[in-house]
Structure formats: structure tokens, C-alpha cells
Design a protein around this motif. Structure first.
Motif, mmCIF file in Angstrom:
data_model
loop_
_atom_site.group_PDB
_atom_site.id
_atom_site.type_symbol
_atom_site.label_atom_id
_atom_site.label_comp_id
_atom_site.label_asym_id
_atom_site.label_seq_id
_atom_site.Cartn_x
_atom_site.Cartn_y
_atom_site.Cartn_z
ATOM 1 N N SER A 152 0.857 -1.177 0.000
ATOM 2 C CA SER A 152 0.000 0.000 0.000
ATOM 3 C C SER A 152 0.889 1.220 0.000
ATOM 4 O O SER A 152 1.649 1.432 0.947
ATOM 5 C CB SER A 152 -0.920 -0.003 1.214
ATOM 6 N N GLY A 153 0.818 1.987 -1.065
ATOM 7 C CA GLY A 153 1.722 3.121 -1.183
ATOM 8 C C GLY A 153 3.153 2.630 -1.215
ATOM 9 O O GLY A 153 3.486 1.699 -1.944
ATOM 10 N N LYS A 154 4.017 3.222 -0.367
ATOM 11 C CA LYS A 154 5.420 2.804 -0.302
ATOM 12 C C LYS A 154 5.657 1.729 0.754
ATOM 13 O O LYS A 154 6.780 1.295 0.946
ATOM 14 C CB LYS A 154 6.308 4.014 -0.013
ATOM 15 N N ASP A 155 4.611 1.317 1.455
ATOM 16 C CA ASP A 155 4.741 0.351 2.546
ATOM 17 C C ASP A 155 4.448 -1.062 2.056
ATOM 18 O O ASP A 155 3.567 -1.276 1.228
ATOM 19 C CB ASP A 155 3.790 0.694 3.687
ATOM 20 N N THR A 156 5.182 -2.030 2.620
ATOM 21 C CA THR A 156 4.993 -3.429 2.277
ATOM 22 C C THR A 156 4.909 -4.244 3.562
ATOM 23 O O THR A 156 5.707 -4.048 4.476
ATOM 24 C CB THR A 156 6.182 -3.960 1.446
ATOM 25 N N ALA A 157 3.946 -5.150 3.617
ATOM 26 C CA ALA A 157 3.833 -6.077 4.746
ATOM 27 C C ALA A 157 3.823 -7.483 4.193
ATOM 28 O O ALA A 157 3.255 -7.741 3.126
ATOM 29 C CB ALA A 157 2.550 -5.807 5.525
ATOM 30 N N LYS A 158 4.474 -8.404 4.927
ATOM 31 C CA LYS A 158 4.425 -9.800 4.518
ATOM 32 C C LYS A 158 4.260 -10.669 5.750
ATOM 33 O O LYS A 158 4.643 -10.287 6.856
ATOM 34 C CB LYS A 158 5.645 -10.205 3.705
ATOM 35 N N ALA A 159 3.647 -11.833 5.542
ATOM 36 C CA ALA A 159 3.404 -12.781 6.631
ATOM 37 C C ALA A 159 3.089 -14.134 6.025
ATOM 38 O O ALA A 159 2.864 -14.250 4.818
ATOM 39 C CB ALA A 159 2.234 -12.312 7.495
ATOM 40 N N ASP A 160 3.061 -15.155 6.887
ATOM 41 C CA ASP A 160 2.687 -16.488 6.421
ATOM 42 C C ASP A 160 1.235 -16.522 5.977
ATOM 43 O O ASP A 160 0.900 -17.104 4.949
ATOM 44 C CB ASP A 160 2.907 -17.532 7.523
ATOM 45 N N ASP A 161 0.356 -15.881 6.762
ATOM 46 C CA ASP A 161 -1.080 -15.896 6.495
ATOM 47 C C ASP A 161 -1.675 -14.521 6.763
ATOM 48 O O ASP A 161 -1.151 -13.758 7.571
ATOM 49 C CB ASP A 161 -1.784 -16.918 7.404
ATOM 50 N N ALA A 162 -2.804 -14.236 6.098
ATOM 51 C CA ALA A 162 -3.505 -12.966 6.329
ATOM 52 C C ALA A 162 -4.990 -13.142 6.075
ATOM 53 O O ALA A 162 -5.395 -13.908 5.207
ATOM 54 C CB ALA A 162 -2.944 -11.883 5.420
ATOM 55 N N HIS A 221 -5.769 -9.006 9.424
ATOM 56 C CA HIS A 221 -5.029 -9.719 10.467
ATOM 57 C C HIS A 221 -3.957 -10.557 9.773
ATOM 58 O O HIS A 221 -4.270 -11.406 8.947
ATOM 59 C CB HIS A 221 -5.951 -10.631 11.274
ATOM 60 N N MET A 222 -2.696 -10.322 10.135
ATOM 61 C CA MET A 222 -1.579 -11.071 9.557
ATOM 62 C C MET A 222 -0.893 -11.850 10.668
ATOM 63 O O MET A 222 -0.785 -11.357 11.795
ATOM 64 C CB MET A 222 -0.599 -10.124 8.875
ATOM 65 N N SER A 223 -0.427 -13.068 10.343
ATOM 66 C CA SER A 223 0.231 -13.882 11.368
ATOM 67 C C SER A 223 1.348 -14.712 10.759
ATOM 68 O O SER A 223 1.315 -15.063 9.589
ATOM 69 C CB SER A 223 -0.788 -14.798 12.058
ATOM 70 N N ARG A 265 2.419 -11.250 14.969
ATOM 71 C CA ARG A 265 1.058 -10.919 14.530
ATOM 72 C C ARG A 265 0.955 -9.417 14.296
ATOM 73 O O ARG A 265 1.590 -8.630 14.993
ATOM 74 C CB ARG A 265 0.026 -11.321 15.583
ATOM 75 N N MET A 266 0.110 -9.054 13.336
ATOM 76 C CA MET A 266 -0.147 -7.648 13.077
ATOM 77 C C MET A 266 -1.595 -7.492 12.626
ATOM 78 O O MET A 266 -2.104 -8.297 11.854
ATOM 79 C CB MET A 266 0.779 -7.103 11.985
ATOM 80 N N THR A 290 -3.739 2.607 10.791
ATOM 81 C CA THR A 290 -2.800 2.169 11.821
ATOM 82 C C THR A 290 -2.587 0.667 11.741
ATOM 83 O O THR A 290 -3.347 -0.053 11.104
ATOM 84 C CB THR A 290 -3.304 2.510 13.238
ATOM 85 N N ALA A 291 -1.546 0.219 12.401
ATOM 86 C CA ALA A 291 -1.272 -1.205 12.545
ATOM 87 C C ALA A 291 -0.811 -1.450 13.969
ATOM 88 O O ALA A 291 -0.117 -0.623 14.550
ATOM 89 C CB ALA A 291 -0.191 -1.654 11.565
ATOM 90 N N GLU A 292 -1.230 -2.559 14.536
ATOM 91 C CA GLU A 292 -0.773 -2.972 15.858
ATOM 92 C C GLU A 292 -0.023 -4.280 15.691
ATOM 93 O O GLU A 292 -0.512 -5.196 15.037
ATOM 94 C CB GLU A 292 -1.950 -3.151 16.808
ATOM 95 N N LEU A 293 1.156 -4.353 16.293
ATOM 96 C CA LEU A 293 2.008 -5.533 16.187
ATOM 97 C C LEU A 293 2.176 -6.157 17.561
ATOM 98 O O LEU A 293 2.367 -5.439 18.544
ATOM 99 C CB LEU A 293 3.365 -5.150 15.608
#
Length: 150
Positions: A87-97, A107-109, A125-126, A134-137
């Protein structure tokens, strides 16, 4: 990147770069194959799955889509096997979402990593809230902040 500490040492709030994200925008899904289950109101997209909603893009090997009770829209998307969200310049990765379209929560985990420019945060988790950007980790949060180069 702003990292205000909350009451828990394992929790931080960060801007996910989605302040212009519209949770009501159409959701476009493309994949190598699709299986639909009319009884459960779900569909399984497999192989090079890419989901686009506004400025947000989600990629995974497998995404299960669950439709609303009256089948007039998408209720939630569940990705597995290594999920990337940009999203925009931000990247998130996880095993599952799991993306709950109505609530605007993702919800990412499992081996979560959030990258914002040259800075990164990892955790177990995030939860990303598209409504307030916002995001909570949670779960052994590690932040790497790099000084700005002159």
C-alpha cells in the motif's frame, strides 16, 4: 515513521501508508485457477493470486474468498502460503492474512514484517486497520530504524 509506545511493551501503532484507502472500493481478484462452492458461499483462488482494492495490493499462492450472507459482495479474504500486501510505499508480509472487508481490518500472522522506506518492524502478529491507517504488532516486536542519510 511514528512509533508511539502503548501500554504494552509488545504493541506499537504505525502508519501503514493507507490514509487514502477506500474499503468500499471494488475488489479485483486474478489467479491461475478458481473453485467455487455454492453451498458455503466461498471460492478458492489458487496460483499467483493478486487482489487489488484501490491503492492496496495483496498477493498469495492461495486465497479463499467468503461472500456475504446474501451473496451480494465479499465479506472476507483469507490468504495463505506467504502473503504480501503493498500500500503506497509500505509493504507487509506474513505467512497468512485475513482481510475482513466490512470492518476494514487485516489480520496477519506468522513471521510478520512491515517495511516502511528504509525502516522495518517484525513480529508474530499484526492487525492493520484501514479505517484509521494504523497497525498494531504483537509477539516479540523488533524495530530497525535507520538514520536518514545526509
Amino acid at each position: 515513521m511514528t512509533l508511539p509506545a502503548s501500554s504494552s511493551a509488545q504493541e506499537f501503532k504505525v502508519d501503514f501508508g493507507i490514509s487514502t484507502q477506500d474499503p468500499n472500493a471494488p475488489v479485483e481478484v486474478s489467479a491461475d485457477s478458481l473453485s467455487v462452492d455454492q453451498e458455503t458461499g466461498s471460492a478458492a483462488f489458487q496460483g499467483n493470486v493478486e487482489i487489488i482494492q484501490g491503492e492496496m495490493r495483496m498477493q498469495a499462492p492461495l486465497v479463499n474468498v467468503f461472500y456475504t450472507a446474501n451473496a451480494d459482495g465479499i465479506a472476507r479474504l483469507v490468504g495463505s502460503g506467504g502473503v504480501f500486501i503493498v500500500s503506497g510505499k509500505d509493504t507487509a508480509k506474513a505467512d497468512d492474512a485475513e482481510y475482513d472487508v466490512d470492518s476494514g481490518l487485516i489480520h496477519m500472522s506468522g513471521s510478520v514484517q512491515l517495511v516502511q522506506g528504509i525502516n522495518s518492524i517484525t513480529s508474530e502478529r499484526m492487525t492493520v486497520n484501514l479505517n484509521n491507517s494504523t497497525a498494531e504488532l504483537h509477539g516479540r516486536v523488533k524495530t530497525v530504524l535507520r538514520p536518514k542519510a545526509n
